[in-house]
Enzyme design. Structure first.
Site, PDB file in Angstrom:
ATOM      1  N   ASP A 110      31.471  39.771  35.994  1.00  0.00           N
ATOM      2  CA  ASP A 110      32.642  40.579  36.359  1.00  0.00           C
ATOM      3  C   ASP A 110      32.266  42.053  36.486  1.00  0.00           C
ATOM      4  OD1 ASP A 110      34.213  38.327  36.282  1.00  0.00           O
ATOM      5  OD2 ASP A 110      35.027  38.740  34.292  1.00  0.00           O
ATOM      6  N   HIS A 123      41.210  34.204  34.095  1.00  0.00           N
ATOM      7  CA  HIS A 123      40.317  33.529  33.166  1.00  0.00           C
ATOM      8  C   HIS A 123      41.072  32.348  32.567  1.00  0.00           C
ATOM      9  CE1 HIS A 123      37.326  37.049  32.169  1.00  0.00           C
ATOM     10  NE2 HIS A 123      37.209  36.593  33.397  1.00  0.00           N
ATOM     11  N   HIS A 128      41.362  38.589  39.054  1.00  0.00           N
ATOM     12  CA  HIS A 128      41.018  37.179  38.880  1.00  0.00           C
ATOM     13  C   HIS A 128      41.483  36.698  37.528  1.00  0.00           C
ATOM     14  CE1 HIS A 128      37.430  38.828  36.839  1.00  0.00           C
ATOM     15  NE2 HIS A 128      37.272  37.643  36.273  1.00  0.00           N
ATOM     16  N   GLU A 140      40.166  28.818  38.351  1.00  0.00           N
ATOM     17  CA  GLU A 140      40.327  30.260  38.407  1.00  0.00           C
ATOM     18  C   GLU A 140      40.878  30.672  39.761  1.00  0.00           C
ATOM     19  OE1 GLU A 140      36.720  32.226  37.305  1.00  0.00           O
ATOM     20  OE2 GLU A 140      36.370  30.849  35.654  1.00  0.00           O
TER      21      GLU A 140
HETATM   22 ZN    ZN Z   1      35.965  37.002  34.926  1.00  0.00          ZN
END
Ligand code: ZN
Length: 133
Positions: A85, A74, A72, A27
């Site tokens: 989150d 996934h 961010h 990630e």
């Molecule tokens: Zn996330």
């Protein structure tokens, strides 16, 4: 503090998608910064591969960090915010982008600080170097 965000620069979104691709299957996480109401800068968090959310949270606590939100990736194609989150989103900023595999032009969504999906226009703007933070 209510600085209206008009959108995100297309080059900045392209950059996010590229970084997400190159980081995959790990990630990637970063903070969003804006110039004149347009998101133009990504502050990539170092060492985010293991525990992205914790890293983001630590940066949010830095006193001089003015972020309008976060971004961010996934590794899955699911681009809904997780419970972690949502906790992160509520900490600061009102624009939180999640990108999902395969990181194409439509594989992303933007959420508000309380986790509601919001529209974020992609703007074709020139970014001058001297405007970058
Ligand atoms: Zn996330």
């Amino acid at each position: 503090m209510n600085k209206a965000i008009k959108g995100i620069a297309r080059v900045t979104l392209d950059f996010i998608l590229e970084v997400s691709k190159s980081t995959y299957p790990k990630e990637f996480a970063g903070l969003l910064q804006a110039n004149n109401g347009i998101i133009t800068d990504i502050l990539i968090l170092p060492g985010t591969e293991s525990s992205e959310i914790n890293a983001v949270l630590q940066l949010f606590m830095l006193p001089n960090m003015s972020a309008v939100g976060s971004v961010h990736s996934h590794p899955s194609s699911v681009i809904r915010p997780s419970k972690a989150d949502l906790r992160l989103f509520s900490k600061t900023g009102n624009h939180h982008i999640i990108v999902g595999h395969p990181f194409g032009p439509d594989n992303w969504k933007c959420y508000s600080g309380n986790g509601e999906e919001i529209s974020l226009p992609v703007l074709d703007v020139e970014i001058e170097d001297d405007e970058l933070v």
